[in-house]
Motif scaffolding. Structure first.
Motif, short mmCIF file in Angstrom:
data_model
loop_
_atom_site.label_atom_id
_atom_site.label_comp_id
_atom_site.label_asym_id
_atom_site.label_seq_id
_atom_site.Cartn_x
_atom_site.Cartn_y
_atom_site.Cartn_z
N TYR A 64 33.46 43.13 26.19
CA TYR A 64 32.64 43.91 25.27
C TYR A 64 31.85 42.97 24.38
CZ TYR A 64 36.38 42.83 21.93
OH TYR A 64 37.29 42.17 21.14
N GLU A 65 30.75 43.52 23.82
CA GLU A 65 29.90 42.75 22.92
C GLU A 65 30.33 43.01 21.49
OE1 GLU A 65 26.00 43.98 23.98
OE2 GLU A 65 25.88 42.65 25.72
N ASN A 66 30.66 41.94 20.78
CA ASN A 66 31.19 42.04 19.43
C ASN A 66 30.06 41.87 18.43
OD1 ASN A 66 33.15 42.35 17.54
ND2 ASN A 66 33.92 40.26 17.66
N TYR A 85 1.79 47.54 23.46
CA TYR A 85 2.87 47.58 22.48
C TYR A 85 3.51 46.19 22.39
CZ TYR A 85 2.80 52.67 22.11
OH TYR A 85 2.44 53.97 21.86
N PRO A 86 3.75 45.71 21.18
CA PRO A 86 4.48 44.44 21.05
C PRO A 86 5.93 44.62 21.51
CG PRO A 86 4.23 45.47 18.92
CD PRO A 86 3.42 46.29 19.88
N ARG A 87 6.48 43.56 22.02
CA ARG A 87 7.83 43.62 22.58
C ARG A 87 8.76 42.73 21.77
NH1 ARG A 87 8.36 42.69 28.90
NH2 ARG A 87 7.04 44.57 28.75
N SER A 88 9.94 43.30 21.44
CA SER A 88 10.95 42.54 20.73
C SER A 88 11.99 42.01 21.72
CB SER A 88 11.67 43.41 19.68
OG SER A 88 10.81 43.74 18.63
N GLN A 89 12.54 40.87 21.39
CA GLN A 89 13.63 40.31 22.17
C GLN A 89 14.93 40.77 21.52
OE1 GLN A 89 13.38 38.53 25.08
NE2 GLN A 89 15.61 38.79 25.19
N VAL A 90 15.56 41.74 22.13
CA VAL A 90 16.78 42.30 21.55
C VAL A 90 17.96 41.38 21.87
CG1 VAL A 90 18.35 44.26 21.54
CG2 VAL A 90 15.89 44.64 21.78
N THR A 91 18.68 41.03 20.82
CA THR A 91 19.83 40.15 21.00
C THR A 91 21.11 40.98 21.06
OG1 THR A 91 20.05 39.89 18.61
CG2 THR A 91 18.72 38.26 19.78
N ALA A 92 22.03 40.54 21.88
CA ALA A 92 23.32 41.20 21.99
C ALA A 92 24.35 40.45 21.15
CB ALA A 92 23.77 41.24 23.46
N GLY A 93 25.46 41.11 20.89
CA GLY A 93 26.53 40.46 20.15
C GLY A 93 27.26 39.46 21.02
N ASP A 94 28.18 38.75 20.40
CA ASP A 94 28.97 37.77 21.13
C ASP A 94 29.90 38.47 22.12
OD1 ASP A 94 27.84 35.73 19.63
OD2 ASP A 94 29.38 35.88 18.07
N LEU A 95 30.01 37.91 23.30
CA LEU A 95 30.86 38.49 24.34
C LEU A 95 32.32 38.15 24.05
CD1 LEU A 95 30.59 40.11 26.99
CD2 LEU A 95 30.69 37.94 28.21
N VAL A 290 43.92 49.30 25.40
CA VAL A 290 43.89 48.37 24.28
C VAL A 290 42.82 48.86 23.31
CG1 VAL A 290 42.21 46.79 25.37
CG2 VAL A 290 43.71 45.95 23.56
N PRO A 291 43.12 48.90 22.00
CA PRO A 291 42.09 49.27 21.02
C PRO A 291 41.14 48.10 20.79
CG PRO A 291 44.16 48.81 19.90
CD PRO A 291 44.43 48.70 21.37
N VAL A 292 39.85 48.41 20.71
CA VAL A 292 38.84 47.37 20.55
C VAL A 292 37.94 47.71 19.37
CG1 VAL A 292 36.83 46.26 21.60
CG2 VAL A 292 38.84 46.77 23.00
N VAL A 293 37.89 46.83 18.38
CA VAL A 293 36.95 46.96 17.26
C VAL A 293 35.76 46.06 17.55
CG1 VAL A 293 36.58 46.56 14.79
CG2 VAL A 293 38.74 47.55 15.58
#
Length: 308
Positions: A64-66, A85-95, A290-293
């Motif tokens: 999951y991405e944290n 349309y301008p395009r943004s580079q969407v960043t993901a969280g840490d894996l 497993v619970p994941v926050v």
């Protein structure tokens, strides 16, 4: 899970009196056993109400991405007719990764107990399995949530009046909104004794609807101050816990399958096993989870309420 949660759950014996032969037939039916466990366990898990995300574990692990951001990194821009349309580079969280564990238990039911006590012995056995599973999974999930959430909001005064509760809760919600993370706190969980105190103050202040629609009468979770109010004896902290249930995280379940197992609810598998060597059955429930926050900023605890 909304406001249709009921606790405690009513009796599952809606079939009336059954003969011993009918009970044996029921225990040989995968769907009948699953249906009875579903009736018992439906909406019992507080963990599923606080961690609404549903992750599918594969091979005993979930990735999951944290800390995945809620906002795109750039503001919208004015677009000329026919313009691009301008395009943004969407960043993901840490894996990150989490390992699921298989939690389960068997309860024996003998032929003698079926003959002498009827369907009650089956109901009680299944009830014991569900109650223990709820206690274990909720305790684990609430422990993880409480350890991950470090943000606090100081109560404006001790929670001895409805006015003090309103001021503290609205302050915590406003602070969460002004933090700029995009979170909207929608759920609060209290210990049962604290829940009783708060509900009595709300009732006295006229915050709860009257008669049949009163949640204290019909068993639904109250919706007050734009929050769903939950209670659980398994929360490890005396401080009220507020969360954005859509963004906090989720439960990662793995469906193992296998001969004789059926899904009572998503993530909960059950089985009735005939054991001729003991002249009886083993009633089994298991949950591989497993619970994941995923976003610890999606929650806050209110300190200094005077609740103990």
């Amino acid at each position: 899970m909304g406001n249709s949660l009921t606790y405690p759950v009513p009796s599952i014996d809606s079939t009336g009196s059954l003969t011993a032969e009918q009970i044996h037939e029921l225990l040989r039916s995968r769907t009948a056993v699953a249906r009875r466990v579903r009736t018992l366990a439906d909406k019992r898990f507080i963990s599923d109400a606080l961690l609404k995300g549903r992750f599918q574990a594969v091979g005993g692990t979930v990735l999951y991405e944290n800390g995945d951001p809620l906002f795109a990194p750039d503001d919208p821009e004015a677009i000329a007719p026919g313009g691009e349309y301008p395009r943004s580079q969407v960043t993901a969280g840490d894996l990150a990764a989490a390992k699921v564990d298989k939690w389960g238990r068997d309860v024996p039911v003998t032929d003698e107990s079926i003959k002498r006590r009827g369907i009650d012995v089956v109901n009680r056995g299944l009830g014991q399995l569900v109650n223990r599973m709820v206690k274990f999974v909720d305790s684990a999930a609430l422990g993880v949530i409480a350890s991950k959430i470090t943000q606090t909001s100081a109560a404006t005064a001790n929670w001895t009046t409805a006015k003090a509760i309103v001021a503290s809760v609205e302050k915590a919600k406003a602070e969460a909104e002004e933090a700029g993370e995009g979170h909207t706190l929608d759920t609060i969980v209290l210990k049962p004794t604290h829940y009783a105190t708060v509900m009595s103050l709300f009732l006295e202040a006229g915050f709860l609807p009257r008669e049949g629609s009163n949640p204290l009468i019909n068993g639904t979770w109250p919706q007050v101050l734009d929050l769903t109010w939950l209670r659980s004896p398994y929360t490890p902290t005396t401080a009220p816990l507020l969360v954005d249930s859509d963004e906090l995280g989720g439960m990662a379940d793995e469906d193992l399958g296998g001969p004789g197992y059926s899904n009572a609810l998503p993530g909960i598998e059950v089985k009735s096993i005939r054991e001729d060597n003991i002249d009886g059955y083993l009633l089994r429930s298991r949950r591989v989870t497993v619970p994941v926050v995923t976003d610890a900023t999606a929650g806050v605890t209110i300190t200094g309420t005077g609740l103990s």
